[in-house]
Design an enzyme around this catalytic site. Structure first.
Site, mmCIF file in Angstrom:
data_model
loop_
_atom_site.group_PDB
_atom_site.id
_atom_site.type_symbol
_atom_site.label_atom_id
_atom_site.label_comp_id
_atom_site.label_asym_id
_atom_site.label_seq_id
_atom_site.Cartn_x
_atom_site.Cartn_y
_atom_site.Cartn_z
ATOM 1 N N ILE A 144 -1.066 -2.390 16.618
ATOM 2 C CA ILE A 144 -0.655 -3.681 17.153
ATOM 3 C C ILE A 144 0.280 -3.433 18.328
ATOM 4 O O ILE A 144 1.262 -2.696 18.202
ATOM 5 C CB ILE A 144 0.037 -4.544 16.075
ATOM 6 C CG1 ILE A 144 -0.860 -4.672 14.836
ATOM 7 C CG2 ILE A 144 0.395 -5.903 16.652
ATOM 8 C CD1 ILE A 144 -2.225 -5.266 15.106
ATOM 9 N N LYS A 145 -0.045 -4.042 19.477
ATOM 10 C CA LYS A 145 0.769 -3.838 20.670
ATOM 11 C C LYS A 145 1.904 -4.865 20.722
ATOM 12 O O LYS A 145 1.670 -6.071 20.597
ATOM 13 C CB LYS A 145 -0.097 -3.967 21.928
ATOM 14 C CG LYS A 145 -1.108 -2.847 22.085
ATOM 15 C CD LYS A 145 -2.026 -3.065 23.278
ATOM 16 C CE LYS A 145 -1.336 -2.748 24.569
ATOM 17 N NZ LYS A 145 -2.290 -2.761 25.703
ATOM 18 N N ILE A 146 3.114 -4.371 20.911
ATOM 19 C CA ILE A 146 4.305 -5.217 21.044
ATOM 20 C C ILE A 146 4.978 -4.851 22.360
ATOM 21 O O ILE A 146 5.223 -3.674 22.630
ATOM 22 C CB ILE A 146 5.276 -4.997 19.871
ATOM 23 C CG1 ILE A 146 4.640 -5.455 18.553
ATOM 24 C CG2 ILE A 146 6.585 -5.742 20.109
ATOM 25 C CD1 ILE A 146 5.514 -5.232 17.335
#
Length: 917
Positions: A144-146
């Site tokens: 998951i990209k944050i």
């Protein structure tokens, strides 16, 4: 599963410790096996995505249309549709890469999905979304990209502690990465302290590269230090790697590593070369080194696989070189911190903009699915509007509407004065016109050879509007004649044409379908007295008319026949349009061939979703039936004049029996609050060239406010031929939807009869008969106009300004209609009399009883004679105004006549100003 040979560039890169990930994803890449091939043959061991990538994938291909339609019909909203499509792609890519993940022990084989950009500044929202996406993806090899914003730091720590694989994105500066590295370490420590395993939690830190050069180079060039361009980005990344080495070699990570933790690798992002002066593999070749990832656009990956080689110094040995490079850039006056701070903010904005564009595009696609919209038309509709149009399109298919149109089935429309089956020759007229084109072109060449320079076309309505559009669109081609269209009986217009014509080299072309129309008869009489040589005259008329007989008697050089099975407003592609087009030197063959293509796009076997004209007719008819009966045209250059022709086609075809669509042409666009909920906006937009940015922005705002906006494309002026056919069919279909016969005009004759009675009385008595609609003038006019508008121009009304004036007052009349709209919110139309009597006049008398009518008249110059008649043009145009007013009043419609002084433009401007009182 095979691995990439070490002999390939990507294989050698992998041996140095850099994993090749692909910065791209789309559905066909999965369904067509392209990703599988990239993994097996080109060494791809991971995939990253972001809103910009999904924007191009979802909106730039038909890959998702079927699934989008399913989700739409399931009732899913726009955002849910996006996340469903994106998650399905990520899951599919993760399944392709699962063997890589297993083979590498979880080092590679990951697919990244980014949280929504609008949560980048909200810690709790970021964490909540990360948890939700991790759960929904349900794959161990998903990240998951944050975003690496200050608000993202605590969310990253918490997500790592929960065992979620994290790709930290939008990292530009060393300080920002240091905070991220701390969050990663702390998250692992939190997880270990809670007794949870840390051996399977993967993370990368996406350090953006090429954008740093783009921003730094701009500043360096401004300082005249171009020799330093192209050095900042790689050096900045190399310094990050130096710090990474220190971090993973420290005591904190050593303690975690003993428990099986793996390092958070640096991932080089934004590695496509932006500056063509640099190598196309610069940001791959110069950043090779152990335990790194390089995520590349497909073009960059393939370019590196073709000719890439690492450039020394490799990452482990690059620190000294990097410090020197950054010091030189700083000494030149460029602050790397200022560059990277700016890039972070710009990056957030760019991804947010991409997400906005993506969601807006999905909303349009979603509405298109609901409405059954063809691919060539782009409509912005509310769900309610889209569903209504979709139902109507389904009805059209059930009714076999296209097949019945081509079969000339009279039962498709209500009965009228004209049988539809006897007025459908326009369906095949382009083919017939092409067969006769050589003769028409020979006629035009003959005139040029004889020295003719100009053509004066004398006609009204359908006989003059298409030629006017053709002239304003194409002008005079090579060796073409200059065209002058006279469709006014105002004496000033007649005299002005007479003054500018070179009478000896002018062809006079009388154009009248019926052959007996009063206006062209009068024009002919005037100009024939000035140029009586039959060699200077030609006619276009239906076979056997009185005009054909007159032409024979007076020795006209040619008579071209119209088609009896085509009504005047449908005659643009018949001789009434083809002959003038040939005379001005337009590419007539090209126009007719485009029309044939449009006809094939309306093949009787096609459903509405594949037949743009059928769908458009369904949409306009359905929207009008629902109260949106003010059809507002916005037309891009160079076809702006097409609005004149569309106005007649729509008004005269649909406005009868108390029903109809009110066409609004050439009304300036305004902000959404200026309009009522009775509008539909159709944008005929040019797909090539720059387009009209202001119109696009205003139309988008109108769509956002809930007004239906339908874009009909064209590419170049020759597409006018296709548009003529397209709109003829669409309006015929709209007539069937609203329940009128689009091929008759039951209310036109009443105004003609009133004019004849008035002019006969004038000829007999030397004065006009008493008229109970006496004109107001001077100071009384503004007050009377305000009173009329305030009493009658309420919601759903339209105000028709009927200008029995010389047709050179467009600017002043536009000023007046804008002032009327500002005061009332009503739609406005402007028509020059008596031209509009053959256009919107039918709608005025027979259409919806929502019109408010403002007639502007002047005295005109006397003495412009009509030979053979006891009256001149000034008397004729006044008689037409009186007859028109009498017909409107006899039907109980609100009406005001205003007498203007000699300076009509100034008086109209005063009227407009008076409406603001």
């Amino acid at each position: 599963m095979s691995t990439v040979p070490a002999t390939t560039p990507i294989g050698r890169l992998a041996e140095l410790g850099t994993s090749a990930w692909l910065d791209s994803i789309r559905r066909s890449m999965l369904t067509g096996g392209e990703l599988q091939r990239l993994v097996e043959e080109d060494g791809v061991v991971g995939v990253t995505s972001n809103p910009s990538i999904f924007e191009k994938a979802i909106l730039g291909s038909p890959d998702y249309d079927e699934r989008l339609g399913e989700l739409t019909h399931n009732g899913d909203g726009v955002e849910e549709i996006y996340w469903t499509l994106a998650i399905e792609d990520v899951q599919g890519a993760a399944d392709v890469l699962r063997p890589v993940w297993e083979r590498t022990g979880g080092v590679d084989g990951y697919v990244s999905l980014e949280v929504a950009p609008n949560v980048a500044r909200d810690t709790e929202a970021t964490l909540a979304m990360a948890r939700d996406l991790w759960r929904r993806c349900d794959r161990p090899n998903v990240m998951i990209k944050i975003p690496g914003t200050p608000e993202g730091v605590p969310a990253i720590r918490a997500a790592i502690a929960e065992g979620i694989n994290i790709n930290v994105t939008l990292l530009f500066s060393l300080d920002a990465w240091a905070a991220i590295a701390e969050a990663w370490l702390a998250g692992l420590e939190d997880r270990a302290a809670a007794g949870e395993p840390v051996d399977h939690v993967a993370s990368v830190a996406s350090f953006f590269v090429s954008r740093v050069d783009t921003a730094a180079d701009k500043r360096l060039k401004a300082l005249d230090r171009a020799e330093l361009c192209g050095t900042a980005a790689v050096a900045n990344a190399q310094l990050a790697y130096e710090r990474w080495q220190q971090l993973v070699g420290g005591e904190r990570f050593a303690a975690l590593k003993a428990q099986g933790a793996r390092p958070q690798r640096l991932l080089w992002a934004s590695t496509g070369t932006k500056d063509p002066a640099y190598s196309d593999v610069k940001y791959v070749a110069e950043l090779a080194g152990p335990e790194t990832v390089n995520t590349m656009p497909l073009a960059t990956l393939l370019a590196y696989q073709d000719h890439g080689e690492p450039v020394e110094p490799l990452l482990p040995d690059a620190a000294a070189h990097a410090h020197a490079a950054i010091d030189a850039v700083e000494a030149a006056g460029v602050s790397i911190k200022a560059v990277t701070d700016e890039l972070l903010e710009d990056g957030i904005v760019q991804f947010a903009d991409a997400m906005t564009t993506l969601l807006e595009g999905i909303e349009r696609r979603r509405a298109a699915v609901l409405a059954g919209e063809p691919a060539s038309i782009e409509a912005q509709l509310t769900d309610e509007q889209a569903r209504a149009i979709g139902r109507r399109a389904a009805w059209a298919q059930e009714q076999h509407m296209l097949r019945r149109v081509w079969a000339r089935d009279d039962t498709l429309w209500p009965a009228g004065d004209d049988k539809p089956s006897e007025r459908l020759g326009w369906l095949t007229v382009a083919d017939h016109a092409l067969e006769q084109l050589d003769d028409v072109l020979a006629f035009a060449a003959e005139l040029r050879a004889e020295g003719f320079t100009d053509c004066a076309l004398l006609g009204m309505g359908g006989s003059s509007l298409a030629p006017e559009v053709l002239w304003q669109t194409f002008g005079s081609g090579v060796d073409g004649l200059r065209l002058h269209v006279l469709d006014s009986t105002h004496p000033d217009a007649v005299a002005a044409l007479e003054a500018r014509l070179p009478l000896d080299t002018t062809l006079f072309l009388v154009s009248s379908k019926s052959g007996g129309t009063l206006e062209p008869r009068s024009m002919h009489a005037h100009f024939h007295a000035l140029a009586p040589d039959g060699r200077q005259w030609a006619a276009i008329t239906d076979p056997g008319t009185s005009l054909e007989q007159l032409a024979r008697e007076q020795g006209f050089r040619r008579v071209f026949h119209g088609a009896p099975d085509i009504g005047g407003r449908y005659s643009a592609l018949s001789a009434f349009g083809v002959v003038p087009a040939a005379l001005i030197g337009a590419d007539v063959r090209g126009l007719l061939e485009r029309a044939e293509v449009a006809a094939r796009a309306a093949d009787p076997s096609l459903p509405p979703g594949h037949a743009p004209a059928l769908w458009l007719g369904c949409a306009l008819g359905e929207l009008a039936s629902g109260g949106r009966d003010k059809l507002t045209f916005v037309v891009d250059a160079p076809l702006q004049a097409l609005g004149l022709w569309l106005e007649q086609l729509v008004a005269e075809s649909t406005g009868k029996h108390g029903k109809g669509i009110v066409p609004i042409a050439d009304e300036p666009l305004a902000e959404p609050e200026a309009y009522g909920d009775d509008r539909v906006f159709v944008h005929l937009h040019r797909t090539s060239g720059e387009g009209n940015a202001d119109a696009h922005a205003k139309l988008d705002a109108l769509a956002d406010a809930g007004h239906p906006v339908i874009a009909v494309p064209f590419d170049e002026p020759l597409d006018l031929g296709a548009l003529f056919f397209h709109w003829e069919l669409a309006v015929a279909v709209a007539g069937a939807v609203i329940g009128v016969n689009p091929f008759d005009q039951p209310d036109v004759q009443s105004a003609k009869d009133a004019t004849v009675a008035t002019i006969e009385a004038y000829a007999r008595d030397g004065a006009f008969p008493a008229d109970d609609a006496a004109a107001v003038s001077g100071d009384e006019a503004a007050a009377a106009l305000r009173e009329l508008l305030d009493a009658h121009a309420g919601a759903g009304a339209y105000v028709a300004v009927m200008a029995y004036l010389p047709p050179q007052l467009d600017d002043a009349l536009t000023q007046l209609r804008v002032a009327i709209r500002a005061r009332t919110g009503a739609a406005t139309t402007v028509g020059y009399g008596p031209r509009f009597l053959h256009s919107t006049g039918q709608l005025h008398k027979g259409g919806p009883r929502s019109g408010v009518f403002v007639q502007l008249v002047d005295r005109g110059r006397a003495g412009v004679e009509i030979p053979g008649q006891p009256y001149d043009f000034a008397a004729l145009v006044r008689a037409q105004a009186i007859g028109d007013g009498a017909t409107l009043r006899s039907r109980g419609l609100p009406f005001l006549r205003i007498e203007l002084p000699d300076d009509a433009a100034a008086a109209i401007a005063d009227l407009a100003a008076g409406l603001s009182d």
